[in-house]
Write a protein that holds these residues in place. Sequence first.
Motif, short mmCIF file in Angstrom:
data_model
loop_
_atom_site.label_atom_id
_atom_site.label_comp_id
_atom_site.label_asym_id
_atom_site.label_seq_id
_atom_site.Cartn_x
_atom_site.Cartn_y
_atom_site.Cartn_z
N GLU A 247 0.86 -1.19 0.00
CA GLU A 247 0.00 0.00 0.00
C GLU A 247 0.89 1.23 0.00
O GLU A 247 1.95 1.24 0.64
CB GLU A 247 -0.93 -0.03 1.22
CG GLU A 247 -1.93 -1.17 1.13
CD GLU A 247 -2.51 -1.59 2.47
OE1 GLU A 247 -3.37 -2.49 2.48
OE2 GLU A 247 -2.10 -1.02 3.51
N LYS A 250 -1.31 8.08 -0.51
CA LYS A 250 -2.68 8.27 -1.00
C LYS A 250 -2.71 8.80 -2.43
O LYS A 250 -3.56 8.42 -3.23
CB LYS A 250 -3.41 9.23 -0.06
CG LYS A 250 -4.89 9.39 -0.36
CD LYS A 250 -5.56 10.26 0.69
CE LYS A 250 -7.05 10.42 0.40
NZ LYS A 250 -7.71 11.27 1.42
N ARG A 326 -4.59 -2.83 4.79
CA ARG A 326 -5.83 -2.08 4.98
C ARG A 326 -6.69 -2.06 3.72
O ARG A 326 -7.83 -1.60 3.74
CB ARG A 326 -5.52 -0.65 5.41
CG ARG A 326 -4.65 -0.57 6.66
CD ARG A 326 -4.45 0.86 7.12
NE ARG A 326 -3.47 0.95 8.20
CZ ARG A 326 -3.19 2.05 8.88
NH1 ARG A 326 -3.83 3.18 8.58
NH2 ARG A 326 -2.28 2.04 9.84
N ASP A 329 -4.71 2.77 -0.27
CA ASP A 329 -3.48 3.57 -0.15
C ASP A 329 -3.72 4.63 0.92
O ASP A 329 -4.66 5.42 0.82
CB ASP A 329 -3.14 4.21 -1.49
CG ASP A 329 -2.78 3.18 -2.54
OD1 ASP A 329 -2.03 2.25 -2.20
OD2 ASP A 329 -3.26 3.29 -3.68
N TRP A 330 -2.85 4.66 1.92
CA TRP A 330 -3.12 5.51 3.08
C TRP A 330 -1.89 6.20 3.65
O TRP A 330 -2.01 7.10 4.48
CB TRP A 330 -3.74 4.67 4.19
CG TRP A 330 -2.88 3.49 4.60
CD1 TRP A 330 -2.87 2.27 4.01
CD2 TRP A 330 -1.91 3.45 5.65
NE1 TRP A 330 -1.95 1.44 4.63
CE2 TRP A 330 -1.35 2.14 5.65
CE3 TRP A 330 -1.46 4.36 6.60
CZ2 TRP A 330 -0.36 1.74 6.54
CZ3 TRP A 330 -0.47 3.97 7.49
CH2 TRP A 330 0.06 2.67 7.46
N THR A 331 -0.70 5.80 3.22
CA THR A 331 0.50 6.36 3.85
C THR A 331 0.77 7.77 3.35
O THR A 331 0.14 8.26 2.41
CB THR A 331 1.73 5.48 3.56
OG1 THR A 331 2.16 5.69 2.21
CG2 THR A 331 1.42 4.00 3.76
#
Length: 370
Positions: A247, A250, A326, A329-331
């Motif tokens: 991931e 963002k 998760r 994409d969140w980092t």
Amino acid sequence: MGKKTRNVLIILPILLTVLSGGFLAFYPFPVPPAAEIKAALHSLSRASAKQADHYTPGLYKQALVSCDSAMAIWKRENKKFICLRKYDLVKDYAILSAKLSDSADKKTSLLKTEMRDRQILAIDSLNKLVKNISEYYGTFPYPPPIRERISRGKMLLRDAETAFDAGNFIGADSCIAESGNLLVSSREFADINLREYFQSFPRWKRWIGITLSESVKTGSYSIIVDKFARKLILYHGGKKIKEYSAELGKYWIGNKRISGDMATPEGMYKIVRKLEGTATKYHRALLLNYPNNEDVARFKRDIINGTLPPSADIGGSVEIHGGGGRGADWTEGCIALTNNDIDAVFRHVKTGTPVTIVGSLYDQKKIFEE
């Protein structure tokens, strides 16, 4: 009064009665066209039941006006003395109304069949488009307005299917048209951006070649991150050992330019520190040497040419770390793996292990052909 006069007065009413009775018996009084009126009303009702007023409104309105005219003239004629009534126009309008209603009925049926057949293909095509967007563009960092367009397009497609199943082809047509516009334009937005993005493929390919050649030469481990595929691939001696789901930042598409842009950098890096325990909040982490010399040079050029403000910060602390899994994409620009996967990678690599991050291992044509 003489006897003769009295006889005349007696005979005259009798004679008039007989004559009038004969007149009434043999005079061709006008007959209302009840059968034609009934047929017109029946045809109009049948056309209405098929929603001809929606599918062929022009014809249906003409039929309705003709029927109303027939009824109005009939009412007007009925107010006249019976011998003076004329129903020719009533009959003509009733026959015309029935013909127009029947025509509207038939055309409505044909139009519904045509719309149904066309909508079957359109709905199938839009469902394939939704699947295509999900498969190839599901992780694309669409701006919020474009994501809203996709969501609305999907919702309208569901509405179209519901209307179609209910036989409401006009409603389905409207939903299909709007859904298609939203979904097609959103995919075109992604296509344009990806074509521009994949213009960097020759550079990515060169980096990959250098990284794997070095791995073959030294017989050591190396890592390649494929951003588009969301994969971290571990190599040893130039051979793929295993790949892991990853991931990203963002807004992963494109290169990282400044701190806080939520982009994952692209380039040839090395692991400079292995972090675990209290040294990281993400289980375990591999700190990379971002920014490298190429990143710094590009950053300075952007400051000079004015595409970045002088106060911009290039950022740092880009890692491969745990805490992933998760499904999104969140980092802030790092590469996240599940804790189990970072454990596995952590065991194989060391400080100095090459980590090359590229947009894709494959060119755009090959990806979409598959």
